[in-house]
Design a protein around this motif. Structure first.
Motif, PDB file in Angstrom:
ATOM      1  N   ASN A 258      48.351  59.394  19.909  1.00 22.01           N
ATOM      2  CA  ASN A 258      47.316  59.537  18.887  1.00 22.01           C
ATOM      3  C   ASN A 258      45.989  59.792  19.593  1.00 22.01           C
ATOM      4  O   ASN A 258      45.862  59.580  20.801  1.00 22.01           O
ATOM      5  CB  ASN A 258      47.227  58.266  18.031  1.00 22.01           C
ATOM      6  N   ARG A 261      41.027  55.700  20.549  1.00 20.98           N
ATOM      7  CA  ARG A 261      39.890  54.984  19.967  1.00 20.98           C
ATOM      8  C   ARG A 261      38.733  55.072  20.958  1.00 20.98           C
ATOM      9  O   ARG A 261      38.943  55.352  22.154  1.00 20.98           O
ATOM     10  CB  ARG A 261      40.258  53.517  19.724  1.00 20.98           C
ATOM     11  N   ASP A 291      39.738  46.199  15.018  1.00 20.68           N
ATOM     12  CA  ASP A 291      40.628  47.354  14.998  1.00 20.68           C
ATOM     13  C   ASP A 291      41.887  47.021  14.214  1.00 20.68           C
ATOM     14  O   ASP A 291      42.316  45.857  14.146  1.00 20.68           O
ATOM     15  CB  ASP A 291      41.018  47.762  16.425  1.00 20.68           C
ATOM     16  N   GLN A 292      42.491  48.051  13.639  1.00 18.87           N
ATOM     17  CA  GLN A 292      43.738  47.908  12.893  1.00 18.87           C
ATOM     18  C   GLN A 292      44.844  48.684  13.602  1.00 18.87           C
ATOM     19  O   GLN A 292      44.587  49.685  14.275  1.00 18.87           O
ATOM     20  CB  GLN A 292      43.588  48.446  11.457  1.00 18.87           C
ATOM     21  N   LYS A 293      46.077  48.244  13.422  1.00 14.61           N
ATOM     22  CA  LYS A 293      47.203  49.019  13.939  1.00 14.61           C
ATOM     23  C   LYS A 293      47.290  50.357  13.210  1.00 14.61           C
ATOM     24  O   LYS A 293      46.999  50.447  12.020  1.00 14.61           O
ATOM     25  CB  LYS A 293      48.511  48.245  13.755  1.00 14.61           C
ATOM     26  N   ARG A 294      47.709  51.408  13.926  1.00 14.57           N
ATOM     27  CA  ARG A 294      47.775  52.738  13.338  1.00 14.57           C
ATOM     28  C   ARG A 294      49.186  53.331  13.389  1.00 14.57           C
ATOM     29  O   ARG A 294      49.367  54.520  13.161  1.00 14.57           O
ATOM     30  CB  ARG A 294      46.817  53.682  14.079  1.00 14.57           C
ATOM     31  N   ASP A 297      50.163  54.979  10.103  1.00 16.00           N
ATOM     32  CA  ASP A 297      49.168  55.850   9.459  1.00 16.00           C
ATOM     33  C   ASP A 297      49.487  57.321   9.684  1.00 16.00           C
ATOM     34  O   ASP A 297      50.134  57.695  10.678  1.00 16.00           O
ATOM     35  CB  ASP A 297      47.772  55.551  10.009  1.00 16.00           C
ATOM     36  N   TYR A 299      48.339  61.191  10.620  1.00 16.58           N
ATOM     37  CA  TYR A 299      47.442  61.692  11.656  1.00 16.58           C
ATOM     38  C   TYR A 299      46.064  61.986  11.077  1.00 16.58           C
ATOM     39  O   TYR A 299      45.944  62.578  10.000  1.00 16.58           O
ATOM     40  CB  TYR A 299      48.007  62.958  12.297  1.00 16.58           C
ATOM     41  N   GLU A 383      43.019  52.446  24.130  1.00 18.06           N
ATOM     42  CA  GLU A 383      44.117  52.310  23.184  1.00 18.06           C
ATOM     43  C   GLU A 383      44.835  50.990  23.435  1.00 18.06           C
ATOM     44  O   GLU A 383      44.679  50.374  24.491  1.00 18.06           O
ATOM     45  CB  GLU A 383      45.093  53.489  23.294  1.00 18.06           C
ATOM     46  N   THR A 398      51.347  50.285  17.779  1.00 17.14           N
ATOM     47  CA  THR A 398      49.909  50.028  17.714  1.00 17.14           C
ATOM     48  C   THR A 398      49.081  51.282  17.433  1.00 17.14           C
ATOM     49  O   THR A 398      48.027  51.203  16.796  1.00 17.14           O
ATOM     50  CB  THR A 398      49.425  49.408  19.035  1.00 17.14           C
ATOM     51  N   GLU A 399      49.538  52.445  17.900  1.00 15.80           N
ATOM     52  CA  GLU A 399      48.746  53.670  17.768  1.00 15.80           C
ATOM     53  C   GLU A 399      49.461  54.778  17.000  1.00 15.80           C
ATOM     54  O   GLU A 399      48.823  55.567  16.298  1.00 15.80           O
ATOM     55  CB  GLU A 399      48.342  54.201  19.156  1.00 15.80           C
ATOM     56  N   GLY A 400      50.766  54.870  17.145  1.00 18.81           N
ATOM     57  CA  GLY A 400      51.512  55.927  16.482  1.00 18.81           C
ATOM     58  C   GLY A 400      51.662  57.167  17.354  1.00 18.81           C
ATOM     59  O   GLY A 400      50.962  57.338  18.356  1.00 18.81           O
TER      60      GLY A 400
END
Length: 436
Positions: A258, A261, A291-294, A297, A299, A383, A398-400
């Motif tokens: 991803n 951040r 921060d939130q987990k992605r 989510d 893209y 990240e 955590t990021e995707g």
């Protein structure tokens, strides 16, 4: 002492001197290594007071440290020492193979001049709450210059003692004898088409006397300059004349990850994006927003620096010496997690290392992971990663992973000449998914 005893003593002394001379000669020839390190070299800092290590081609900050052999290009190394007094730092470089193991050849074979030198360029910080000394080094220079293409490791150590190692950094010297054509395409695996990016490429070695391409050439493909994410190609899919084609369905398929951040502390007076609060007293403290987990989510595009960082200070003139340090606090919301799920905060700032220094603390009552560290003013990518069952970094939760993520890929072609005891870097190309 009798003449007989004196002769025996002299012969014993002479024998010891011969053994020592033989040992030193074998060491210079690379037959014996004085280093006890058997592991491949990594980008690493070995002393906690050494911060903000940067190493790149001087023409572009945050670039991969690659130069062309016998060109005017130079590399720039910089770092800060939080100690109060200047220290005596020396450095050397060592030739390595494609897997970052020592080539075990004599320095006279890969160096044009001296084998070691001192770092003489240093300056004290000014107008900062956190005092430090900034060191810089450019390579090649009049005292240290490579004469072979290939992988090199830069080693900085203290007081002229190689055992008092301070830091190590990878860099690349290329001779550009092979040309490379490459493209990034969707994964050939239908199940991975939405998450992965595949690199297909072709290496042309026309004009080179390559006897056996299957054994003499191997190619490394890296994502965003990260060796730990690299894939080594030891055999081409097929050979077409003087071209090696690498497009097998099962190779060079990378999770897209991803966009990184980021946080911005160019100013310690005004809050910027992702900054919750800033405290300035006897030290600088920065609290980041949660921060939130992605992982689940969709893209969402955002600009990043592919994991890198830039040192900048909006209130100063020279960020090398007037950018201050701040303790930055991170927190990741992770309700439903457990203490055995280890999470690490990584980026180029810590060489993406998942160790005790980057591990986050989990608070079960709040359902959050916490972490804090010192950062010099600037803009940083980062990240969150977890370790999978094989203890390998994994960002899928955590990021995707997304095929749309913008990444850069580096292709490095290595060649072992007939009868040689080392590998040469004969080709380099960097491509971006933006141009796909």
């Amino acid at each position: 002492m009798s003449k007989c005893e004196e002769a025996i003593t002299n012969n014993t002394f002479l024998s010891k001197r011969i053994k020592i001379a033989s040992f030193l000669a074998m060491t210079m020839l690379g037959l014996i290594s004085l280093s006890s390190t058997a592991q491949p070299y990594t980008d690493q800092t070995f002393q906690p007071q050494i911060k903000t290590v940067q190493f790149y081609n001087a023409a572009k900050e945050n670039s991969l440290p690659v130069i062309t052999l016998n060109s005017a290009e130079q590399l720039l190394l910089s770092f800060d020492d939080l100690s109060t007094n200047s220290r005596n730092f020396s450095y050397t470089i060592e030739h390595c193979d494609a897997a970052w193991n020592s080539s075990r050849i004599s320095p006279t074979e890969y160096l044009q001049s001296f084998t070691e030198d001192r770092i003489m360029d240093y300056r004290y910080s000014v107008t900062t709450l956190k005092k430090y000394i900034h060191y810089e080094l450019t390579l090649p220079n009049r005292n240290i210059a490579p004469k072979l293409p290939g992988n090199y490791v830069l080693k900085v150590y203290e007081d002229g003692d190689p055992n008092k190692i301070v830091l190590t950094q990878h860099f690349y010297v290329v001779s550009s004898r092979a040309s490379i054509q490459a493209e990034v395409v969707p994964s050939a695996n239908v199940a991975l088409r939405q998450t992965n990016q595949k690199v297909n490429f072709q290496v042309d070695f026309a004009g080179m006397a390559v006897q056996n391409p299957y054994s003499d050439i191997r190619v490394l493909v890296m994502q965003n300059g990260r060796y730990e994410l690299g894939q080594m190609n030891t055999r081409p899919t097929f050979i077409r004349g003087s071209s090696l084609v690498y497009n097998d369905i099962a190779i060079n398929d990378f999770p897209g990850g991803n966009e990184f951040r980021h946080f911005d502390i160019r100013s310690l007076r005004l809050n910027s994006e992702q900054i919750g609060r800033i405290f300035r007293d006897t030290a600088n403290t920065v609290l980041l927003l949660t921060d939130q987990k992605r992982g689940q989510d969709n893209y969402l595009f955002q600009y990043d620096n592919d994991g890198g960082f830039f040192i900048l200070n909006q209130e100063g003139r020279d960020p090398k010496t007037d950018a201050d340090y701040a303790r930055v606090y991170f927190n990741l919301a992770a309700s439903g997690s457990s203490a055995d799920q280890e999470v690490y905060l990584v980026g180029k700032f810590n060489n993406y290392r998942t160790d005790a220094q980057s591990k986050m603390e989990y608070d079960a009552t709040r359902g959050r992971y916490y972490y804090n560290a010192l950062f010099k003013q600037g803009v940083y990518d980062y990240e969150y990663v977890m370790l999978n069952s094989n203890h390998q970094p994994d960002i899928s939760t955590t990021e995707g992973n997304h095929f749309e993520t913008q990444n850069t890929y580096q292709i490095l072609v290595y060649y072992r000449p007939p009868g040689a005891r080392w590998e040469e870097l004969i080709g380099f190309r960097q491509i971006s998914t933006v141009g796909r």
